[in-house]
Motif scaffolding. Structure first.
Motif, PDB file in Angstrom:
ATOM      1  N   GLU A 193      -9.895  -2.215   3.666  1.00 45.83           N
ATOM      2  CA  GLU A 193      -9.015  -3.377   3.599  1.00 45.83           C
ATOM      3  C   GLU A 193      -9.777  -4.623   4.018  1.00 45.83           C
ATOM      4  O   GLU A 193     -10.684  -4.566   4.839  1.00 45.83           O
ATOM      5  CB  GLU A 193      -7.802  -3.193   4.515  1.00 45.83           C
ATOM      6  CG  GLU A 193      -6.840  -2.141   4.032  1.00 45.83           C
ATOM      7  CD  GLU A 193      -5.577  -2.079   4.877  1.00 45.83           C
ATOM      8  OE1 GLU A 193      -5.463  -2.845   5.854  1.00 45.83           O
ATOM      9  OE2 GLU A 193      -4.708  -1.271   4.548  1.00 45.83           O
ATOM     10  N   ALA A 220      -3.446   0.079  -3.363  1.00 42.87           N
ATOM     11  CA  ALA A 220      -2.903  -1.253  -3.118  1.00 42.87           C
ATOM     12  C   ALA A 220      -2.438  -1.868  -4.425  1.00 42.87           C
ATOM     13  O   ALA A 220      -3.155  -1.825  -5.423  1.00 42.87           O
ATOM     14  CB  ALA A 220      -3.968  -2.147  -2.488  1.00 42.87           C
ATOM     15  N   VAL A 231       0.841  -1.192   0.000  1.00 45.43           N
ATOM     16  CA  VAL A 231       0.000   0.000   0.000  1.00 45.43           C
ATOM     17  C   VAL A 231       0.875   1.240   0.000  1.00 45.43           C
ATOM     18  O   VAL A 231       1.817   1.349   0.801  1.00 45.43           O
ATOM     19  CB  VAL A 231      -0.930   0.023   1.234  1.00 45.43           C
ATOM     20  CG1 VAL A 231      -1.761   1.306   1.246  1.00 45.43           C
ATOM     21  CG2 VAL A 231      -1.841  -1.199   1.237  1.00 45.43           C
ATOM     22  N   ILE A 235      -7.961   2.046  -2.436  1.00 41.67           N
ATOM     23  CA  ILE A 235      -8.556   1.353  -1.294  1.00 41.67           C
ATOM     24  C   ILE A 235      -9.704   2.158  -0.673  1.00 41.67           C
ATOM     25  O   ILE A 235      -9.536   3.316  -0.312  1.00 41.67           O
ATOM     26  CB  ILE A 235      -7.491   1.098  -0.198  1.00 41.67           C
ATOM     27  CG1 ILE A 235      -6.366   0.221  -0.750  1.00 41.67           C
ATOM     28  CG2 ILE A 235      -8.121   0.433   1.015  1.00 41.67           C
ATOM     29  CD1 ILE A 235      -5.185   0.100   0.188  1.00 41.67           C
TER      30      ILE A 235
END
Length: 123
Positions: free
Chosen positions: A108, A23, A18, A105
């Motif tokens: 997560e 990501a 990241v 992102i």
């Protein structure tokens, strides 16, 4: 088999790095070795939304076809066209040139560190 400590992992054998909320996703050397010679990758398209834990593509090898799971939720920003053209990069450079796609992102998924992933591969 080495497991780089500079990234996070999933129990489904993907790795994630990241940077600035983006990501980069690939599969681990352990998974690449278990798959055998990778001959085809089906990746999400740029602009697609992926959800952590859901399938978002496939990896086909000489041994089998395996589903690819999104390790994070978000929008796909890019795919690695070099891997699409040369799927063997997944085997030869799983942690560098063999990355698969990037995602902006939103959330997560269940990510683990290198030590926890190493324990999974020993089981």
């Amino acid at each position: 088999m080495s497991v780089p400590a500079d990234r996070q992992y999933t129990a489904e054998h993907e790795w994630v790095t990241v940077a600035d909320g983006v990501a980069t996703v690939g599969i681990t050397a352990y998974a690449a070795d278990a798959l055998g010679d990778v001959v085809y990758v089906d990746l999400p398209s740029v602009g697609d939304s992926v959800t952590a834990g859901d399938t978002c593509g496939e990896i086909e090898s000489t041994k089998s076809v395996s589903e690819l799971y999104a390790p994070v939720t978000g929008e796909v920003l890019s795919v690695n066209s070099e891997v699409v053209d040369s799927p063997e990069l997944v085997n030869t450079a799983p942690y560098e040139g063999g990355w698969l796609f990037t995602v902006r992102i939103e959330a997560e998924g269940d990510l683990i560190d290198a030590a926890a992933y190493t324990e999974i591969t020993k089981a």
